[in-house]
Design an enzyme around this catalytic site. Sequence first.
Site, PDB file in Angstrom:
ATOM      1  N   ARG A 336      39.539  56.467   3.723  1.00 41.39           N
ATOM      2  CA  ARG A 336      39.543  55.397   2.715  1.00 41.39           C
ATOM      3  C   ARG A 336      39.661  53.996   3.302  1.00 41.39           C
ATOM      4  O   ARG A 336      39.137  53.039   2.750  1.00 41.39           O
ATOM      5  CB  ARG A 336      40.641  55.657   1.670  1.00 41.39           C
ATOM      6  CG  ARG A 336      40.448  56.986   0.934  1.00 41.39           C
ATOM      7  CD  ARG A 336      41.312  57.108  -0.299  1.00 41.39           C
ATOM      8  NE  ARG A 336      40.889  56.193  -1.347  1.00 41.39           N
ATOM      9  CZ  ARG A 336      41.449  55.051  -1.622  1.00 41.39           C
ATOM     10  NH1 ARG A 336      42.529  54.667  -0.938  1.00 41.39           N
ATOM     11  NH2 ARG A 336      40.980  54.264  -2.550  1.00 41.39           N
ATOM     12  N   TYR A 340      36.600  51.828   2.174  1.00 44.91           N
ATOM     13  CA  TYR A 340      36.874  50.890   1.067  1.00 44.91           C
ATOM     14  C   TYR A 340      37.847  49.779   1.449  1.00 44.91           C
ATOM     15  O   TYR A 340      38.380  49.126   0.550  1.00 44.91           O
ATOM     16  CB  TYR A 340      37.492  51.635  -0.132  1.00 44.91           C
ATOM     17  CG  TYR A 340      36.885  52.961  -0.467  1.00 44.91           C
ATOM     18  CD1 TYR A 340      35.548  53.067  -0.864  1.00 44.91           C
ATOM     19  CD2 TYR A 340      37.639  54.129  -0.420  1.00 44.91           C
ATOM     20  CE1 TYR A 340      35.000  54.296  -1.193  1.00 44.91           C
ATOM     21  CE2 TYR A 340      37.094  55.366  -0.748  1.00 44.91           C
ATOM     22  CZ  TYR A 340      35.774  55.436  -1.126  1.00 44.91           C
ATOM     23  OH  TYR A 340      35.244  56.648  -1.452  1.00 44.91           O
ATOM     24  N   CYS A 367      36.532  58.473  18.251  1.00 36.97           N
ATOM     25  CA  CYS A 367      35.801  57.574  19.151  1.00 36.97           C
ATOM     26  C   CYS A 367      35.055  56.552  18.317  1.00 36.97           C
ATOM     27  O   CYS A 367      33.818  56.581  18.250  1.00 36.97           O
ATOM     28  CB  CYS A 367      34.838  58.388  19.988  1.00 36.97           C
ATOM     29  SG  CYS A 367      35.710  59.643  20.878  1.00 36.97           S
TER      30      CYS A 367
END
Length: 455
Positions: A336, A340, A367
Amino acid sequence: MKIWPQTTTRVDGVISVGGCSLAEIARHFGTPIFVLDELDFKTRASTWQESLNRNFGENSGLAYYAAKAFISKEIAGWIAQAGLGLDVCTGGELAVAKAAEFPAERIELHGNNKSESEISDAIDYRVGTIVIDSLQEIERVARIAHNKGVVQKVLLRLTPGVEAHTHEAISTAHEDVKFGFSIASGAAWDAVLATVKHESLKLAGFHAHIGSQIFAADAFVTSAGRLIEVMARYKKEFGVELPELDLGGGYGIAYVEGDDPISADVALSKLAAAVNQECERNEINVPKISIEPGRAIVGPSMVTVYEVGTTKEVTLEDGSTRWYVSVDGGMSDNMRTALYDAEYSVWLTNRVSDSKTRASRIVGKHCETGDIVIKDVQLPSDIVPGDLLATPATGAYGRSMASNYNHMTRPPVVAVVNGTARTIIRRETHQDLLALEVKEAPVSLTTITKSGDQA
Ligand code: LLP
């Protein structure tokens, strides 16, 4: 404390949830780990259904728990027990509902591109409602239901053209989106006409979901008003009223101290007042009102615990420094932040620190530079490898959006209650990942008709 599950206690640096110390849980089950406060989850689930019942009285339908936020057989069982419905949007989510023997009548199937087999499975299981999202799907559901000799109850997903004030990627009801039939363009009414032609479909009403992590009731109210106008048009044209209206989910939760979400009662009382008023103005009876909260039920009930592996001081262009603290998970258990720009809070959980804090960034072990758990946070400056950090409010779209990026194994979910902890989803193993790889003889997919020609 509002960000933490309701049974959280913090005594001398020892944080416990469900009566279990997070450090003990980490020692016993390993990290990273999702810790689920069973009582918190069950209370929230009941709260939404009870609040719906209280505010809409005899017109209250079901609070459908949105499985996409987080689902497992255990969770489906708790939801069934609490009397809620279940919103599923793929064959996979439906499979969990079936495995949990979730009452079919209380299941609602969503999705903007349901496959033939998903629709067929849903109808075979006798799901209560299918929410239709496109003209092709009207025909598809009608045909499959007809072939099975079933009359399927359906809702049409409408796009009310509402700008919900949230991140663009989780906003769903403005015009330029893939979901639903636009009211403004006339597509919604065309869909009504296409649906009522089919004897195998029983149009019960409309649905809208305007987006997620919404803090104010006004967007829900506007959306409800626009849907009710379509219900009124239906009454005018067909002389009968549609009995159901599903107003979707999207109720926000607190991730950081400054977040101020509205409670179920505040949201639903405003919605009830608006629905009553709009129905009166449009001269229709108040239909049965359903909602679909996901995040607001499971979000606050889970905490992720990570172990710190390395720390590093980085000097920025302006000469200031940032302390990078790497944990043993990252974007594979919490997408998230990367997707976002979501914000989270954190507590050191294995000891008390009275060191000064410093500007820090909590990052994962992938990575990738964007592999950030918390972008800007103040952490005690004596954090060392082996310390445990707990991030609250990770229940929704955390484990459910987890991936195996970099061949990371997805973390377990452990439910805690009254001082006991039990695994409800175990940690994946490398063996699980390798088990997907097979070595099979090739299958020939071309047919040779003449020598040299391929059909
Ligand atoms: N109903 C429908 C039709 C939905 O599409 C959704 C969420 C919900 C209900 C539940 O919304 P909630 O109450 O949980 O906000 N991955 C994003 C959220 C995507 C939501 C998708 N649909 C995130 O992590 O914020």
